[in-house]
Write an enzyme that holds these catalytic residues in place. Sequence first.
Site, PDB file in Angstrom:
ATOM      1  N   HIS A  86      73.213  22.478  76.740  1.00 58.53           N
ATOM      2  CA  HIS A  86      72.651  23.278  77.833  1.00 58.53           C
ATOM      3  C   HIS A  86      73.705  24.247  78.342  1.00 58.53           C
ATOM      4  CE1 HIS A  86      70.693  24.294  81.672  1.00 58.53           C
ATOM      5  NE2 HIS A  86      69.588  23.852  81.131  1.00 58.53           N
ATOM      6  N   ASP A 118      64.324  20.263  77.474  1.00 62.65           N
ATOM      7  CA  ASP A 118      63.397  21.019  76.641  1.00 62.65           C
ATOM      8  C   ASP A 118      63.020  20.250  75.374  1.00 62.65           C
ATOM      9  OD1 ASP A 118      63.290  23.421  78.256  1.00 62.65           O
ATOM     10  OD2 ASP A 118      65.343  23.780  77.621  1.00 62.65           O
TER      11      ASP A 118
END
Length: 431
Positions: free
Chosen positions: A308, A366
């Site tokens: 991330h 995600d």
Amino acid sequence: MNTKTVTITDDTTGKSFKCPVREAVHGHPVIDCQALPKELGMFTFDPAFMTTASCESKITFIDGDKGILLHGGYPIDQLAEKSSFLEVFHLLFYGELPSAEQLISLKTSMNSHSMLHEGLRSVYNGFRRDAHPMAMLVGIVGALSAYYHDSMDINNKRHRELCALRLIAKMPTIAANCYRYTKGLPYVYPRNDLSYVENFIYMMFSAPTEEYKFNKTAVHALETMLILHADHEQNASTSTVRLAGSSQANPFACIAAGIATLWGPAHGGANEAVIRMLQEIQDVKNIPDYIARVKDKNNPTRLMGFGHRVYKNFDPRAKIINQVCHELLHELNAEHAPLFEIAMELERIALEDEYFIERKLYPNVDFYSGIILSALGIPLNMFTAMFALARTAGWISQWNEMMEEGNVKIGRPRQLYVGAAMRDYVDLGKR
């Protein structure tokens, strides 16, 4: 009174300026450079605004190094475990979790405003049947400004609140209608006896000819996903909403601008990219070759849904959604479906392989949200629309916070001009 300063000196002129340092409740202190152009005749240069604080906010705090995400001071894991999406919206917008009475009032407001004006049917009908749901979402949300302009004084607190309630209530209806329009299915009206998340699922998947039966695990999984995506500080789409709002634009138009920004694959399309990656791999036996390509620095292949930009160790939302994802796959007996087998094997490798551990490439939110949405039967082109449905809670709260400050300055980033110097115009015949 805080007297801490940072001194900036121009070596050419010898002039110095002491910039005040503003302390934060959490996170890094901020150097206040607002007077720098006046004092030294300079601006700061910060592409993508990565080191610039553009606003004050009480809504959300992220510590990427420690893997912390707080909404109004509450850790995200506590909210995901104990709260509902409407409670989180109340927290983001009003600054506090609702009392029992306030939550009942909020649910009543959702029921009152969940219907769409019938005139919007003609707006849907103007789209091609194969239009992307995000294109439709931008258009329909923007069109709301044409239906509710009579009670939209952005300087009126009650009007801003009414706008927020309408928006949060109508987003599930708008998103579900986008899906059903592309499928040629009849629109389904919301029901007042259903919860917020149940209503969305009902409007998406029910048929008017038969009773719809809910799966509690599926409802819980989707509610958790909405909570985890409700707000994420000053990201690209949230900053867009604030920038658009600084011009005193209609709030529905501001949210439409946020949706347009979220549509970009570098922002809201990550969960969709995860499923496309799993489809590309096709089979568990192909994973070693795919991982080898990922590890090859000369190969452009990327492992989607891992690591991330903000969280440098782990995404705190991923820990929460991981469990929910596994519960859902087990409940739906989907654990042995090819796509999910590939996903679970990738997860295992990423958590055990030293290559990924050293680079802190852990599965992020995600990765799991893409699997959840796919397991729920939500089509790939609706994934980003689901993200927008959740993030609307944060967008409208951030917009409202900005408007409450009063005397909002219109956003006006500066530039470092590197074009041609001044030159004289040359007539066409002499060029």
